[in-house]
Design a protein around this motif. Structure first.
Motif, short mmCIF file in Angstrom:
data_model
loop_
_atom_site.label_atom_id
_atom_site.label_comp_id
_atom_site.label_asym_id
_atom_site.label_seq_id
_atom_site.Cartn_x
_atom_site.Cartn_y
_atom_site.Cartn_z
N ASP A 96 32.71 37.99 35.00
CA ASP A 96 32.53 36.81 35.89
C ASP A 96 33.63 36.81 36.80
O ASP A 96 34.30 37.74 37.47
CB ASP A 96 32.54 35.64 35.15
CG ASP A 96 33.59 35.53 34.00
OD1 ASP A 96 34.83 35.89 34.61
OD2 ASP A 96 33.65 34.84 32.89
N GLN A 97 33.86 35.40 37.50
CA GLN A 97 34.97 35.49 38.67
C GLN A 97 36.28 35.62 38.14
O GLN A 97 37.14 36.26 38.83
CB GLN A 97 34.95 34.10 38.92
CG GLN A 97 33.42 33.90 40.02
CD GLN A 97 33.42 32.32 40.49
OE1 GLN A 97 33.69 31.63 39.61
NE2 GLN A 97 32.76 32.12 41.60
N SER A 98 36.53 35.57 36.76
CA SER A 98 37.96 35.90 36.21
C SER A 98 38.02 37.24 36.10
O SER A 98 37.24 38.05 35.92
CB SER A 98 38.19 35.01 35.04
OG SER A 98 37.28 35.68 33.88
N THR A 99 39.08 37.70 36.43
CA THR A 99 39.52 39.36 36.26
C THR A 99 39.87 39.80 34.83
O THR A 99 40.38 39.05 34.00
CB THR A 99 40.59 39.47 36.90
OG1 THR A 99 41.82 38.84 36.63
CG2 THR A 99 40.47 39.39 38.41
N LYS A 100 39.37 40.75 34.43
CA LYS A 100 39.62 41.45 33.00
C LYS A 100 39.87 42.94 33.30
O LYS A 100 39.28 43.56 34.20
CB LYS A 100 38.20 41.17 32.35
CG LYS A 100 37.90 39.76 31.88
CD LYS A 100 36.82 39.65 31.16
CE LYS A 100 36.22 38.33 30.85
NZ LYS A 100 35.17 38.26 29.88
N GLU A 104 39.82 44.91 27.85
CA GLU A 104 39.44 43.58 27.48
C GLU A 104 37.94 43.81 27.28
O GLU A 104 37.47 43.46 26.35
CB GLU A 104 39.94 42.65 28.44
CG GLU A 104 41.25 42.04 28.12
CD GLU A 104 41.67 41.13 29.43
OE1 GLU A 104 42.35 40.00 28.97
OE2 GLU A 104 41.11 41.42 30.56
N LYS A 134 47.01 44.69 39.49
CA LYS A 134 48.24 43.92 38.90
C LYS A 134 49.21 45.08 38.49
O LYS A 134 48.97 45.40 37.29
CB LYS A 134 47.58 42.88 37.72
CG LYS A 134 48.74 42.02 37.39
CD LYS A 134 48.17 40.71 36.60
CE LYS A 134 49.19 39.83 36.10
NZ LYS A 134 48.88 38.88 35.50
N LEU A 139 42.09 45.52 37.50
CA LEU A 139 41.44 44.42 36.79
C LEU A 139 39.92 44.13 37.60
O LEU A 139 40.03 44.45 38.77
CB LEU A 139 42.34 43.25 36.93
CG LEU A 139 43.59 42.84 36.43
CD1 LEU A 139 44.20 41.83 36.63
CD2 LEU A 139 43.39 43.18 34.82
N SER A 141 36.37 42.13 38.38
CA SER A 141 35.71 40.83 38.30
C SER A 141 34.26 41.02 38.91
O SER A 141 33.99 42.10 39.61
CB SER A 141 36.34 39.64 39.21
OG SER A 141 36.50 39.99 40.42
#
Length: 292
Positions: A96-100, A104, A134, A139, A141
């Motif tokens: 989704d919009q959050s980074t993973k 994860e 990072k 990451l 998204s």
């Protein structure tokens, strides 16, 4: 929820065809055995994508099929096998919009880490996934700007799949990422939750409906509370939620829910539309031996 390569090819063929197709037409185009085509049609039907109308195969009148049509017309030149085949749908459902991180995503989906990286490489190349750095780690998204129709299709598939868990004689209340909440007049082979589980916490209610969740599993007190908030209809059931909160407030302080603000307002003596008054709460707390 997965689509294999032949299912995607058949779905594309049915969607793009200028004439109605029969199983033999699909067999001729894909070069598969008749039995294989029959299984593909059955599997696509189970996923809400196609229907059989007499001897013809057509797109289903269901949300997954509608979403796929929108995706196809928006991106018909795209390589759909690289977008959807095998475990990619499960991976996309977790983005989704959050980074993973890839790790994860591996832990959330159960897809081997090496395969996760393989999928992410293709999805990033197609612009489906946005990659950021990072420190030394990548990451990921989801790119909603260009691929919103793809996300809608994946969500429709996931929701349709979960809705099939609900018994025919039950009423679906809510679909979560990994489960469904529903109610039924009949006893069901499912995990009692919401108001049906309140008796386990010292609040016995005279219920007409039974509240359940599937798949069957052990629930936390937070799960039960959130399910009751999501299924609450009218003042009386919202009063039950407030009583449950008061009895177990030390364990429910961290629960985040849109109704939490209104519950706090009621407990501070404010008048909130659709909720019981503080006087109503006081009467019932005395009945159940709950301290305010």
């Amino acid at each position: 929820m997965r689509l294999n390569r032949n299912e995607i090819k058949a779905l594309l063929l049915i969607t793009s065809s200028e004439s109605v197709l029969r199983p033999l037409d699909i067999n001729a185009h894909l070069g598969l055995r008749r039995g294989s085509v029959s299984r593909i049609i059955t599997n696509l039907g189970d996923k809400g994508l196609v229907d059989r109308e007499n001897s013809e195969i057509v797109l289903a009148k269901a949300s997954p099929a509608d979403s796929f049509k929108r995706l196809y017309y928006a991106h018909r030149a795209s390589p759909f096998l690289l977008l959807l085949a095998e475990g990619r749908i499960e991976l996309l459902s977790r983005l989704d919009q959050s980074t993973k991180s890839a790790k994860e995503l591996h832990e959330e989906t159960g897809i081997p880490l090496k395969t996760v990286y393989y999928y992410l490489h293709d999805l990033a190349r197609l612009g489906v996934v946005v990659t950021t750095r990072k420190r030394k780690h990548s990451l990921y998204s989801f790119n909603y700007v260009y691929w919103g129709a793809l996300k809608d299709f994946v969500s429709a598939l996931q929701e349709y799949d979960k809705s099939r868990l609900v018994p025919r004689d039950a009423l679906l209340i809510k679909i979560y990422k990994d489960s469904v909440l529903f109610k039924s007049l009949r006893v069901q082979d499912a995990t009692p939750t919401s108001f049906s589980a309140y008796i386990d916490y010292g609040i016995e209610l005279g219920l007409r409906d039974n509240y359940y969740t599937l798949p069957k599993r052990e629930l936390s007190i937070e799960d039960v509370f959130i399910h009751s908030l999501d299924s609450a209809e009218g003042r009386s059931q919202r009063l039950f939620c407030i009583l449950f909160y008061l009895r177990n407030r030390d364990k429910l302080q961290s629960v985040l829910h849109p109704m939490a603000k209104d519950i706090m307002a009621v407990l501070q003596g404010e008048k909130v539309k659709g909720y019981p008054s503080m006087e109503d709460v006081e009467d019932r707390t005395e009945m159940y031996g709950i301290e305010l």
